[in-house]
Design an enzyme around this catalytic site. Structure first.
Site, PDB file in Angstrom:
ATOM      1  N   GLU A 244      17.189  -8.359 -74.409  1.00  0.00           N
ATOM      2  CA  GLU A 244      17.383  -8.476 -72.962  1.00  0.00           C
ATOM      3  C   GLU A 244      18.695  -7.798 -72.601  1.00  0.00           C
ATOM      4  O   GLU A 244      19.764  -8.412 -72.638  1.00  0.00           O
ATOM      5  CB  GLU A 244      17.411  -9.943 -72.503  1.00  0.00           C
ATOM      6  CG  GLU A 244      16.074 -10.649 -72.522  1.00  0.00           C
ATOM      7  CD  GLU A 244      16.127 -12.019 -71.855  1.00  0.00           C
ATOM      8  OE1 GLU A 244      17.185 -12.359 -71.274  1.00  0.00           O
ATOM      9  OE2 GLU A 244      15.126 -12.742 -71.910  1.00  0.00           O
TER      10      GLU A 244
ATOM     11  N   ASN B 144      11.994 -19.093 -76.976  1.00  0.00           N
ATOM     12  CA  ASN B 144      12.797 -18.172 -76.172  1.00  0.00           C
ATOM     13  C   ASN B 144      14.214 -18.716 -76.018  1.00  0.00           C
ATOM     14  O   ASN B 144      14.400 -19.801 -75.476  1.00  0.00           O
ATOM     15  CB  ASN B 144      12.180 -17.996 -74.778  1.00  0.00           C
ATOM     16  CG  ASN B 144      12.985 -17.058 -73.909  1.00  0.00           C
ATOM     17  OD1 ASN B 144      13.144 -15.891 -74.238  1.00  0.00           O
ATOM     18  ND2 ASN B 144      13.523 -17.561 -72.809  1.00  0.00           N
ATOM     19  N   GLU B 145      15.167 -17.959 -76.526  1.00  0.00           N
ATOM     20  CA  GLU B 145      16.581 -18.347 -76.414  1.00  0.00           C
ATOM     21  C   GLU B 145      16.766 -19.823 -76.758  1.00  0.00           C
ATOM     22  O   GLU B 145      17.470 -20.556 -76.056  1.00  0.00           O
ATOM     23  CB  GLU B 145      17.102 -18.030 -75.007  1.00  0.00           C
ATOM     24  CG  GLU B 145      17.110 -16.544 -74.685  1.00  0.00           C
ATOM     25  CD  GLU B 145      17.648 -16.224 -73.296  1.00  0.00           C
ATOM     26  OE1 GLU B 145      17.450 -17.044 -72.385  1.00  0.00           O
ATOM     27  OE2 GLU B 145      18.270 -15.163 -73.131  1.00  0.00           O
TER      28      GLU B 145
ATOM     29  N   TYR C 155       6.662 -11.786 -70.590  1.00  0.00           N
ATOM     30  CA  TYR C 155       6.597 -13.237 -70.728  1.00  0.00           C
ATOM     31  C   TYR C 155       5.213 -13.734 -70.275  1.00  0.00           C
ATOM     32  O   TYR C 155       4.642 -13.200 -69.315  1.00  0.00           O
ATOM     33  CB  TYR C 155       7.619 -13.907 -69.817  1.00  0.00           C
ATOM     34  CG  TYR C 155       9.019 -14.082 -70.338  1.00  0.00           C
ATOM     35  CD1 TYR C 155       9.274 -14.616 -71.591  1.00  0.00           C
ATOM     36  CD2 TYR C 155      10.118 -13.758 -69.531  1.00  0.00           C
ATOM     37  CE1 TYR C 155      10.570 -14.816 -72.037  1.00  0.00           C
ATOM     38  CE2 TYR C 155      11.417 -13.957 -69.967  1.00  0.00           C
ATOM     39  CZ  TYR C 155      11.644 -14.484 -71.225  1.00  0.00           C
ATOM     40  OH  TYR C 155      12.919 -14.687 -71.654  1.00  0.00           O
TER      41      TYR C 155
ATOM     42  N   GLU D 151      13.628 -17.582 -64.938  1.00  0.00           N
ATOM     43  CA  GLU D 151      13.877 -18.039 -63.575  1.00  0.00           C
ATOM     44  C   GLU D 151      12.567 -18.443 -62.904  1.00  0.00           C
ATOM     45  O   GLU D 151      12.407 -18.342 -61.692  1.00  0.00           O
ATOM     46  CB  GLU D 151      14.607 -16.978 -62.742  1.00  0.00           C
ATOM     47  CG  GLU D 151      16.049 -16.777 -63.120  1.00  0.00           C
ATOM     48  CD  GLU D 151      16.198 -16.041 -64.460  1.00  0.00           C
ATOM     49  OE1 GLU D 151      16.780 -16.628 -65.403  1.00  0.00           O
ATOM     50  OE2 GLU D 151      15.722 -14.906 -64.580  1.00  0.00           O
TER      51      GLU D 151
END
Length: 632
Positions: free
Chosen positions: A263, A182-183, A78, A124
């Site tokens: 993931e 991302n997602e 990332y 996170e």
């Protein structure tokens, strides 16, 4: 925007080529045989996630070599926008932010790269990698075709992607694929115009040959909103998911091509006040083996988690705000300190069934040392150090202002007003709209009263006389990094009410504690301020001390037994937050490169609530991450 893109395109044309190009270098999707092809041959990647910004630069090579020796042939990375553009328009790619140096190390090690440049990354990480300065636009819709957001994101991607193009595999580098967003399917906006814009931008800067892909969770809704024609759709899931069911879902959105779990969760994150995450090694290995036997390409998230140094931890908000702890150990195959675990050795045994493992020993754990106790001395309370911590002075406002309005994006601000009347009996001080983001440490006339906290403690009783100063030190505990609440402003978000009185006429002090610590100002201020203000141990206080050199600079772990909550610096480096009372994390990782083997090591602690009478901290040779403290 047009002028920026034109400039970058011209720069690309004039850029020296540092890679030897070969017609035979290619990486593509073979839709006929449902696999990747590398240089014309079927290819299956076995990858692990690693975050360069959570690991000291001095240890990048060590961690990459350990991943390679485990049998991985790729890493997944990332890129956090807010780490590289902390100030709008000012980009940093040097030192611990030298992404190209990291990519080069991976290349030298023999690892391919799956790049995930966002612009949103989750991870996170503070605000999911989005810079907090975006929130200066009060009504901005993040991760959408909102004009202000799109302009800022496009400028960032223009800066980043032109740096990445030479590193594409087709150009002689090691990047084999690039994720777009991302997602995205887990976000409420479901804005296909936004995804189309990103798709166009990525193609503009990276060309037509690189594989662009998406990653989404294992539900139809997430896959539906997160995928787009022209972007290869992959899925993510962990050990408790039925593999066949998940890959059938991927097939519904991507009928042909390789099966990919982008993931596969080897562990999980920790929040303050909850148990340390644990994912069973046998389950990880069983599922990994099954996916590899199916021919699927798999990325293990995380392979090494690292550390949320400074203020970079993120947070979640489902039913309430939950801040992520400083350690990002993640129960991963490599520990927070980069040490091989039993989980890593078991995973290596699985991988050797599918590809040759590099010959040679696994690099050992970095050496650890128990330096012992250090006794700290009180420097002073925050109020007595305002000239040092906020040299520019306060911002004055009738009503409270948020961090973002003052351009103080991280750390702490002190809000000061005076009591409008005599308050002889305990009287409630209330944040009626849950406007404490995230914790406030309250004092009246230098006497510490207690805390107010987002979602959980919105009232505190205070007493005092008319004109007494009311100080509220407000802590940003990390912005929400996932879901619909990522527009996470910090500070006092609304008025405070004392009894029936709305408090007004605020002096707001942005605190630059990190600069003061790094410049040694707090050590020099010790003799001047020691003993002033509140009694030792009550409320926000600065402490300092010295770890004397031992002739070596090895990794260690600092434990603050008896301390309550705060922040700690070693030689000016912000190690992150400690909160042993709430747990589960009891020690903070201190990498050896942060220490001096020959010079005294300066230790600074900001204790926010109550220090122990002994004022000692302990440097140990092993971590303690799994003790749950008192939930407050």
């Amino acid at each position: 925007m047009k002028s920026l893109i034109t400039f970058v395109l011209i720069s690309l044309c004039l850029m020296p080529i540092f890679f030897v190009l070969a017609d035979s270098r290619s990486f593509s999707i073979d839709y006929k045989n449902n696999c990747f092809q590398k240089d014309g041959k079927p290819f299956q990647y076995i990858s692990g996630s690693i975050h360069y910004y959570r690991i000291p630069r001095e240890y990048w090579k060590d961690r990459l070599l350990k991943m390679y020796m485990t049998g991985l042939n790729a890493i997944q990375v990332y890129v956090p926008w807010n780490f590289h553009e902390t100030v709008q328009g000012v980009f940093s790619f040097s030192g611990d932010r030298d992404l190209e140096y990291f990519l080069n190390l991976a290349n030298q090690t023999g690892l391919l790269v799956i790049l995930r440049p966002g612009p949103y990354i989750c991870a996170e990480w503070e605000m999911g990698g989005l810079p907090a300065w975006l929130l200066q636009k009060p009504n901005i819709i993040l991760r959408s075709a909102d004009t202000d957001y799109l302009q800022a994101a496009s400028n960032w991607l223009a800066e980043l992607l032109h740096r990445m193009k030479p590193w594409l595999y087709q150009n002689g580098g090691n990047i084999i694929s690039v994720q777009v967003e991302n997602e995205y399917g887990s976000y409420f906006a479901c804005d296909y115009n936004y995804l189309r814009h990103l798709h166009t931008l990525f193609r503009l800067f990276l060309g037509e040959d690189i594989i662009l892909f998406t990653t989404d969770g294992n539900t139809d809704k997430e896959m539906r909103c997160g995928t787009l024609e022209g972007l290869y759709a992959t899925i993510d899931f962990g050990t408790e998911t039925n593999i066949s069911t998940a890959f059938i879902r991927q097939r519904r959105f991507e009928p042909k091509g390789p099966l990919v779990n982008s993931e596969f969760y080897t562990g999980w994150l920790d929040h303050w006040g909850e148990k340390h995450a644990y994912v069973d090694t046998d389950k990880v290995c069983k599922k990994l083996g099954e996916m590899l036997a199916m021919g699927a390409s798999v990325n293990m998230y995380m392979f090494e988690g690292g550390t949320n140094f400074g203020y970079w931890n993120g947070a979640d908000h489902d039913t309430r705000f939950r801040s992520v702890v400083t350690s990002y150990d993640y129960n991963a195959p490599l520990s927070e300190a980069g040490d091989p675990t039993d989980k890593l050795l078991a995973i290596r045994d699985v991988i050797r069934n599918f590809r040759d493992i590099p010959v040679g020993p696994m690099p050992p754990a970095t050496p650890k040392f128990a330096y012992g106790f250090v006794t700290l001395q009180k420097v002073g309370n925050i109020s007595s150090l305002l000239d040092t911590l906020s040299p520019q002075g306060p911002v004055r406002s009738q009503y409270p202002l948020m961090f973002e309005e003052i351009k103080q994006y991280y750390g702490f601000m002190l809000y000061r007003t005076t009591l409008p009347r005599n308050v002889p009996e305990p009287t409630p001080l209330i944040s009626p709209l849950n406007g404490i983001h995230d914790r406030a440490y309250v004092s009246v006339n230098g006497v510490y009263q207690g805390i107010m906290e987002r979602d959980t403690a919105l009232v505190i009783n205070v007493t005092g006389r008319q004109g007494d100063p009311l100080d509220m030190l407000v802590e940003n505990m990390g912005r929400v990094n996932f879901g619909s609440y990522i527009n996470d402003n910090k500070g006092l978000l609304g008025n405070l009410i004392l009894g029936n009185d709305v408090l007004t006429d605020w002096s707001i002090y942005p605190l630059d504690i990190d600069t003061a610590v790094a410049n040694g100002w707090l050590q020099s201020a010790h003799s001047t301020h020691s003993g002033s203000g509140m009694e030792a141990g009550d409320g926000p206080m600065i402490y300092s001390g010295t770890l004397m050199p031992k002739g070596l600079a090895w990794d260690t772990f600092v434990k603050l037994n008896g301390w309550t909550k705060g922040q700690i610096w070693v030689n000016g480096v912000n190690l992150g937050r400690y909160w042993p009372q709430r747990g589960p994390q009891q020690t903070l990782y201190v990498p050896g490169p942060f220490l001096s083997a020959t010079q005294p090591n300066n230790i600074t602690v900001l204790e926010l609530e109550r220090a122990p009478s002994h004022c000692r901290i302990l440097f140990m040779d092993r971590p303690q991450l799994n003790n749950t403290g008192q939930k407050t």
